[in-house]
Design a protein around this motif. Structure first.
Motif, PDB file in Angstrom:
ATOM      1  N   THR A   1       1.199  -1.122   0.050  1.00  0.00           N
ATOM      2  CA  THR A   1      -0.075  -0.314  -0.101  1.00  0.00           C
ATOM      3  C   THR A   1       1.193   1.258   0.066  1.00  0.00           C
ATOM      4  OG1 THR A   1      -0.477  -0.201   2.383  1.00  0.00           O
ATOM      5  CG2 THR A   1      -1.575  -1.054   1.383  1.00  0.00           C
ATOM      6  N   ASP A   2       0.208   2.443  -0.707  1.00  0.00           N
ATOM      7  CA  ASP A   2       1.267   3.916  -0.409  1.00  0.00           C
ATOM      8  C   ASP A   2       0.103   4.610  -0.322  1.00  0.00           C
ATOM      9  OD1 ASP A   2       0.023   4.042  -2.411  1.00  0.00           O
ATOM     10  OD2 ASP A   2       1.455   4.617  -4.577  1.00  0.00           O
ATOM     11  N   ALA A   3      -1.120   4.066   0.255  1.00  0.00           N
ATOM     12  CA  ALA A   3      -1.930   5.370   1.201  1.00  0.00           C
ATOM     13  C   ALA A   3      -2.663   4.192   2.051  1.00  0.00           C
ATOM     14  CB  ALA A   3      -3.196   5.486  -0.134  1.00  0.00           C
ATOM     15  N   PRO A   4      -3.392   5.288   3.060  1.00  0.00           N
ATOM     16  CA  PRO A   4      -4.015   4.668   4.223  1.00  0.00           C
ATOM     17  C   PRO A   4      -5.843   3.605   3.193  1.00  0.00           C
ATOM     18  CG  PRO A   4      -4.133   6.858   4.203  1.00  0.00           C
ATOM     19  CD  PRO A   4      -3.386   6.501   2.750  1.00  0.00           C
ATOM     20  N   ARG A   5      -5.769   4.109   2.286  1.00  0.00           N
ATOM     21  CA  ARG A   5      -7.121   3.466   1.478  1.00  0.00           C
ATOM     22  C   ARG A   5      -6.247   2.647   0.055  1.00  0.00           C
ATOM     23  NH1 ARG A   5     -12.752   6.281   2.072  1.00  0.00           N
ATOM     24  NH2 ARG A   5     -12.451   6.118   4.243  1.00  0.00           N
ATOM     25  N   VAL A   6      -7.190   1.692   0.320  1.00  0.00           N
ATOM     26  CA  VAL A   6      -6.867   0.572  -0.499  1.00  0.00           C
ATOM     27  C   VAL A   6      -8.715   0.245  -1.500  1.00  0.00           C
ATOM     28  CG1 VAL A   6      -6.202  -1.471  -2.179  1.00  0.00           C
ATOM     29  CG2 VAL A   6      -4.706   0.192  -0.033  1.00  0.00           C
ATOM     30  N   ALA A   7      -8.963   0.476  -2.844  1.00  0.00           N
ATOM     31  CA  ALA A   7      -9.847   0.066  -3.239  1.00  0.00           C
ATOM     32  C   ALA A   7      -9.428  -0.414  -4.315  1.00  0.00           C
ATOM     33  CB  ALA A   7     -10.346   1.693  -3.720  1.00  0.00           C
ATOM     34  N   LEU A   8     -10.674  -1.557  -5.064  1.00  0.00           N
ATOM     35  CA  LEU A   8      -9.975  -2.610  -5.977  1.00  0.00           C
ATOM     36  C   LEU A   8     -11.581  -2.778  -6.512  1.00  0.00           C
ATOM     37  CD1 LEU A   8      -7.953  -5.329  -4.084  1.00  0.00           C
ATOM     38  CD2 LEU A   8      -7.008  -3.442  -5.679  1.00  0.00           C
ATOM     39  N   SER A   9     -11.631  -2.898  -8.014  1.00  0.00           N
ATOM     40  CA  SER A   9     -12.959  -3.138  -8.661  1.00  0.00           C
ATOM     41  C   SER A   9     -12.042  -4.879  -9.718  1.00  0.00           C
ATOM     42  CB  SER A   9     -13.131  -1.977  -9.248  1.00  0.00           C
ATOM     43  OG  SER A   9     -13.715  -1.622  -8.453  1.00  0.00           O
ATOM     44  N   LEU A  10     -13.029  -5.309  -9.942  1.00  0.00           N
ATOM     45  CA  LEU A  10     -12.303  -6.695  -9.983  1.00  0.00           C
ATOM     46  C   LEU A  10     -13.629  -6.896 -11.239  1.00  0.00           C
ATOM     47  CD1 LEU A  10      -9.033  -8.050  -9.691  1.00  0.00           C
ATOM     48  CD2 LEU A  10     -10.733  -6.543  -7.795  1.00  0.00           C
ATOM     49  N   ASP A  11     -13.296  -7.619 -12.379  1.00  0.00           N
ATOM     50  CA  ASP A  11     -14.522  -8.125 -13.476  1.00  0.00           C
ATOM     51  C   ASP A  11     -14.596  -9.302 -13.397  1.00  0.00           C
ATOM     52  OD1 ASP A  11     -12.050  -9.200 -14.905  1.00  0.00           O
ATOM     53  OD2 ASP A  11     -11.506  -7.943 -15.982  1.00  0.00           O
ATOM     54  N   ALA A  12     -13.941 -10.281 -12.348  1.00  0.00           N
ATOM     55  CA  ALA A  12     -14.703 -11.772 -12.248  1.00  0.00           C
ATOM     56  C   ALA A  12     -14.289 -11.767 -10.825  1.00  0.00           C
ATOM     57  CB  ALA A  12     -13.561 -12.273 -13.526  1.00  0.00           C
ATOM     58  N   PRO A  13     -15.217 -12.878 -10.886  1.00  0.00           N
ATOM     59  CA  PRO A  13     -14.666 -13.570  -8.958  1.00  0.00           C
ATOM     60  C   PRO A  13     -14.323 -14.414  -9.369  1.00  0.00           C
ATOM     61  CG  PRO A  13     -16.368 -14.802 -10.467  1.00  0.00           C
ATOM     62  CD  PRO A  13     -15.887 -13.893 -11.014  1.00  0.00           C
ATOM     63  N   LYS A  14     -12.676 -13.937  -9.348  1.00  0.00           N
ATOM     64  CA  LYS A  14     -10.622 -14.379  -9.825  1.00  0.00           C
ATOM     65  C   LYS A  14      -9.806 -14.997  -8.840  1.00  0.00           C
ATOM     66  CE  LYS A  14     -13.156 -17.754 -12.635  1.00  0.00           C
ATOM     67  NZ  LYS A  14     -13.405 -19.205 -12.262  1.00  0.00           N
ATOM     68  N   MET A  15      -9.594 -13.108  -7.760  1.00  0.00           N
ATOM     69  CA  MET A  15      -8.419 -12.871  -7.482  1.00  0.00           C
ATOM     70  C   MET A  15      -8.331 -12.614  -6.324  1.00  0.00           C
ATOM     71  SD  MET A  15      -6.016 -11.356  -8.270  1.00  0.00           S
ATOM     72  CE  MET A  15      -6.423  -9.957 -10.041  1.00  0.00           C
ATOM     73  N   LEU A  16      -7.924 -13.918  -5.591  1.00  0.00           N
ATOM     74  CA  LEU A  16      -7.301 -13.861  -4.202  1.00  0.00           C
ATOM     75  C   LEU A  16      -6.706 -12.310  -3.031  1.00  0.00           C
ATOM     76  CD1 LEU A  16      -6.180 -17.422  -3.595  1.00  0.00           C
ATOM     77  CD2 LEU A  16      -8.599 -16.958  -3.608  1.00  0.00           C
ATOM     78  N   VAL A  17      -6.897 -11.399  -2.425  1.00  0.00           N
ATOM     79  CA  VAL A  17      -6.169 -11.313  -1.598  1.00  0.00           C
ATOM     80  C   VAL A  17      -6.101 -11.656  -0.054  1.00  0.00           C
ATOM     81  CG1 VAL A  17      -6.661  -8.665  -0.384  1.00  0.00           C
ATOM     82  CG2 VAL A  17      -8.130  -9.139  -2.031  1.00  0.00           C
ATOM     83  N   ILE A  18      -4.379 -11.228  -0.536  1.00  0.00           N
ATOM     84  CA  ILE A  18      -3.512 -12.285   0.824  1.00  0.00           C
ATOM     85  C   ILE A  18      -2.977 -10.982   1.507  1.00  0.00           C
ATOM     86  CG2 ILE A  18      -1.473 -13.796   0.987  1.00  0.00           C
ATOM     87  CD1 ILE A  18      -2.097 -15.156  -1.646  1.00  0.00           C
ATOM     88  N   LEU A  19      -3.200 -10.850   2.577  1.00  0.00           N
ATOM     89  CA  LEU A  19      -2.676 -10.219   3.824  1.00  0.00           C
ATOM     90  C   LEU A  19      -1.899 -10.448   4.786  1.00  0.00           C
ATOM     91  CD1 LEU A  19      -5.604  -7.196   3.155  1.00  0.00           C
ATOM     92  CD2 LEU A  19      -3.714  -7.412   2.058  1.00  0.00           C
ATOM     93  N   PRO A  20      -1.630  -9.693   5.689  1.00  0.00           N
ATOM     94  CA  PRO A  20      -0.449 -10.225   6.759  1.00  0.00           C
ATOM     95  C   PRO A  20      -1.619 -10.583   7.930  1.00  0.00           C
ATOM     96  CG  PRO A  20       0.463  -8.210   6.114  1.00  0.00           C
ATOM     97  CD  PRO A  20      -0.805  -7.569   5.247  1.00  0.00           C
ATOM     98  N   ALA A  21      -1.315 -11.440   8.703  1.00  0.00           N
ATOM     99  CA  ALA A  21      -2.375 -11.726  10.028  1.00  0.00           C
ATOM    100  C   ALA A  21      -2.728 -10.552  10.173  1.00  0.00           C
ATOM    101  CB  ALA A  21      -1.959 -12.657  11.089  1.00  0.00           C
ATOM    102  N   GLN A  22      -2.023  -9.309  10.661  1.00  0.00           N
ATOM    103  CA  GLN A  22      -2.630  -8.199  11.584  1.00  0.00           C
ATOM    104  C   GLN A  22      -3.780  -7.574  10.780  1.00  0.00           C
ATOM    105  OE1 GLN A  22       0.441  -9.579  10.167  1.00  0.00           O
ATOM    106  NE2 GLN A  22       1.686  -9.679  12.755  1.00  0.00           N
ATOM    107  N   ALA A  23      -3.337  -7.493   9.603  1.00  0.00           N
ATOM    108  CA  ALA A  23      -5.153  -6.927   8.179  1.00  0.00           C
ATOM    109  C   ALA A  23      -6.126  -7.890   8.578  1.00  0.00           C
ATOM    110  CB  ALA A  23      -4.448  -6.523   7.153  1.00  0.00           C
ATOM    111  N   LEU A  24      -6.184  -9.071   9.908  1.00  0.00           N
ATOM    112  CA  LEU A  24      -7.611  -9.752   9.993  1.00  0.00           C
ATOM    113  C   LEU A  24      -8.357  -8.773  10.287  1.00  0.00           C
ATOM    114  CD1 LEU A  24      -9.753 -11.853  10.114  1.00  0.00           C
ATOM    115  CD2 LEU A  24      -8.994 -11.638  12.363  1.00  0.00           C
TER     116      LEU A  24
END
Length: 229
Positions: A188-211
């Motif tokens: 991340t390079d900003a405090p808020r991340v926004a994603l828009s995807l066109d298919a149900p195929k993308m995994l988001v993988i974050l550190p456990a602290q982001a639960l």
């Protein structure tokens, strides 16, 4: 579509038979009122002093001693062998979010199988929780707040594209596929991340602290993917 065995208006905890130490499980118990075990995952719940509200699976790893401690009407055997116990559970839980522990870590093949199920059941929002990582299938639109510089990995389970805001390396204009373009080790390079995807195929993988941040984002996502045809 059949809503399955478990219906809830709040997040449901699902516990598998993999790596699920007490320090991982305890805070998840506090986040959920309904607790489901995937087959032998009942042992972790019982070890924490919790009787599962349901046990779902082919029951090949539920010990006789553990089964005797669970009311018979809470044990649901699904005998077919064409799906994993995680898949059997996820398709039978209708909830705004499933918090799933005991599916990351331990065995790589089990982790890959669990991530495949996330893509197979895009209409069943689920957050895999492990010691080091949290993983979810990205809904059509996702907005979350994280510290600047947080690890933010994207991994496609099939062809998918989209747009991003708040990532050091934007994904706009890229076509992802598991054997071509992936998005691991972004940040991340900003405090808020926004994603828009066109298919149900993308995994988001974050550190456990982001639960907590990912949980909030999934619960407040404006839409979810439809069930596969």
């Amino acid at each position: 579509m059949n809503s399955g065995l478990i219906r809830s208006q709040s997040p449901v905890l699902l516990v598998g038979g993999g790596d699920c130490p007490a320090e991982l499980l305890e805070p998840l118990l506090a986040r959920s009122a309904i607790r489901v075990a995937a087959d032998g995952g009942a042992a972790a719940l019982l070890g924490a002093g919790v009787t599962p509200d349901a046990v779902i699976g082919d029951l090949d790893s539920l010990s006789a001693a553990d089964r005797a401690r669970i009311p018979a009407d809470r044990v649901h055997r699904i005998a077919e062998q064409d799906s994993t116990d995680f898949d059997k559970c996820l398709r039978n839980i209708d909830a705004p979010l499933v918090l799933a522990a005991g599916f990351l870590g331990a065995r790589l093949d089990h982790q890959l199988a669990a991530m495949t199920v996330l893509a197979r059941r895009p209409d069943r929002p689920c957050l895999l929780v492990g010691r080091e990582d949290v993983v979810a299938l990205c809904p059509p639109d996702l907005t979350l707040e994280l510290p600047v510089g947080s690890r933010f990995s994207l991994f496609p389970m099939g062809p998918v594209g989209g747009t991003s805001r708040g990532l050091r390396w934007p994904i706009d204009g890229l076509r992802f596929a598991p054997d071509r373009v992936t998005g691991t080790s972004n940040e991340t390079d900003a405090p808020r991340v926004a994603l828009s995807l066109d298919a149900p195929k993308m995994l988001v993988i974050l550190p456990a602290q982001a639960l907590a941040a990912l949980e909030r984002a999934l619960l407040h996502a404006p839409s979810r993917w439809p069930a596969p045809a």
